[in-house]
Write an enzyme that holds these catalytic residues in place. Structure first.
Site, short mmCIF file in Angstrom:
data_model
loop_
_atom_site.label_atom_id
_atom_site.label_comp_id
_atom_site.label_asym_id
_atom_site.label_seq_id
_atom_site.Cartn_x
_atom_site.Cartn_y
_atom_site.Cartn_z
N LYS A 10 -9.10 3.29 3.49
CA LYS A 10 -8.37 2.27 2.73
C LYS A 10 -9.14 0.94 2.69
O LYS A 10 -10.10 0.74 3.44
CB LYS A 10 -6.99 2.09 3.36
CG LYS A 10 -6.13 3.36 3.28
CD LYS A 10 -4.72 3.11 3.75
CE LYS A 10 -3.89 4.37 3.65
NZ LYS A 10 -2.47 4.11 3.94
N TYR A 50 0.95 7.12 -5.18
CA TYR A 50 2.03 6.96 -4.19
C TYR A 50 3.42 7.03 -4.81
O TYR A 50 4.38 6.52 -4.23
CB TYR A 50 1.84 5.64 -3.44
CG TYR A 50 0.80 5.68 -2.34
CD1 TYR A 50 0.99 6.48 -1.21
CD2 TYR A 50 -0.35 4.92 -2.41
CE1 TYR A 50 0.05 6.51 -0.19
CE2 TYR A 50 -1.30 4.94 -1.39
CZ TYR A 50 -1.08 5.74 -0.28
OH TYR A 50 -2.00 5.77 0.75
N ASN A 113 -3.57 0.50 7.27
CA ASN A 113 -3.69 1.41 8.41
C ASN A 113 -4.93 2.30 8.33
O ASN A 113 -4.93 3.43 8.81
CB ASN A 113 -2.40 2.21 8.61
CG ASN A 113 -2.06 3.11 7.45
OD1 ASN A 113 -2.73 3.08 6.42
ND2 ASN A 113 -1.02 3.92 7.59
N HIS A 116 -5.69 7.32 4.98
CA HIS A 116 -4.58 8.17 4.54
C HIS A 116 -4.92 9.60 4.93
O HIS A 116 -6.08 9.99 4.92
CB HIS A 116 -4.43 8.09 3.01
CG HIS A 116 -3.51 9.13 2.45
ND1 HIS A 116 -2.15 9.01 2.51
CD2 HIS A 116 -3.76 10.32 1.83
CE1 HIS A 116 -1.59 10.09 1.95
NE2 HIS A 116 -2.55 10.88 1.53
N GLU A 127 -3.24 15.91 -4.07
CA GLU A 127 -3.96 14.65 -3.89
C GLU A 127 -5.46 14.83 -4.14
O GLU A 127 -6.11 13.97 -4.73
CB GLU A 127 -3.69 14.10 -2.48
CG GLU A 127 -2.24 13.65 -2.34
CD GLU A 127 -1.84 13.29 -0.91
OE1 GLU A 127 -0.66 12.94 -0.72
OE2 GLU A 127 -2.69 13.37 0.00
P1 CMP Z 1 -0.01 6.53 4.09
O1 CMP Z 1 -0.12 7.59 5.13
O2 CMP Z 1 -1.14 6.40 3.14
O3 CMP Z 1 1.35 6.75 3.25
C1 CMP Z 1 2.11 5.69 2.72
C2 CMP Z 1 1.58 4.34 3.06
O4 CMP Z 1 2.48 3.26 2.86
C3 CMP Z 1 1.25 4.28 4.54
O5 CMP Z 1 0.15 5.11 4.83
C4 CMP Z 1 1.04 2.77 4.71
O6 CMP Z 1 -0.24 2.35 4.23
C5 CMP Z 1 2.08 2.19 3.75
N1 CMP Z 1 3.26 1.63 4.43
C6 CMP Z 1 3.56 0.31 4.45
N2 CMP Z 1 4.70 0.10 5.11
C7 CMP Z 1 5.14 1.30 5.53
C8 CMP Z 1 6.28 1.73 6.27
N3 CMP Z 1 7.21 0.87 6.72
N4 CMP Z 1 6.41 3.05 6.52
C9 CMP Z 1 5.49 3.94 6.07
N5 CMP Z 1 4.39 3.58 5.34
C10 CMP Z 1 4.21 2.27 5.09
#
Ligand code: CMP
Length: 139
Positions: A10, A50, A113, A116, A127
């Site tokens: 990311k 998403y 984070n 993904h 995906e």
């Molecule tokens: P990802 O695994 O890519 O899937 C959805 C993404 O939404 C997650 O990682 C985070 O980058 C983002 N995100 C932001 N806030 C939240 C939250 N409260 N819960 C889950 N995903 C979140």
């Protein structure tokens, strides 16, 4: 069985210069890179990727964040790829991620984070196909 998962490095991890270190951890954990590219999403394309989260309160922020800078997209192959990759990256929220996981080491926040990882074989295929045509991947 050998199967595939899909990952993105990311914008937070890419801009911090952590892509190489993350890819090294991925390869050392036994994953083979069978497709990979750097790209930058538009907010609309991030929104499409998403879409499953479109009703969630974090959706607008997530789309803005995921289009805020370059990313790396990749398809990875390994035995038990989806589950083993989720173990390697750790919990979505880095505060909850286990020691030694990619998110524990590199993630900045629950949104930024670092990486993904697909949550099922079915989503891994969807995906991967979102980013890569057949000639852009191995097999
Ligand atoms: P990802 O695994 O890519 O899937 C959805 C993404 O939404 C997650 O990682 C985070 O980058 C983002 N995100 C932001 N806030 C939240 C939250 N409260 N819960 C889950 N995903 C979140």
């Amino acid at each position: 069985a050998t199967n595939r998962t899909f990952t993105m490095i990311k914008p937070d991890a890419f801009s911090a210069g952590n892509s190489g270190a993350i890819l090294k951890m991925i390869e050392e954990a036994g994953f083979k890179i069978v497709a990979m590219k750097a790209t930058q999403l538009t907010p609309a394309i991030a929104g499409k990727f998403y879409e499953v989260h479109s009703e969630r309160p974090f959706y607008a922020d997530l789309c803005a964040y995921m289009s805020s800078g370059p990313i790396i997209a990749a398809i990875l192959e390994k035995d038990n790829a989806v589950e083993d990759f989720r173990k390697l990256i750790g919990a979505t929220n880095p505060a909850d991620a286990a020691e030694g996981t990619i998110r524990k080491i590199f993630a900045k926040s629950i949104e930024a984070n670092a990486v993904h990882g697909s949550d099922s074989d079915e989503n891994a295929a969807i995906e991967g196909a979102f980013y890569f045509s057949q000639i852009e991947r191995v097999g």
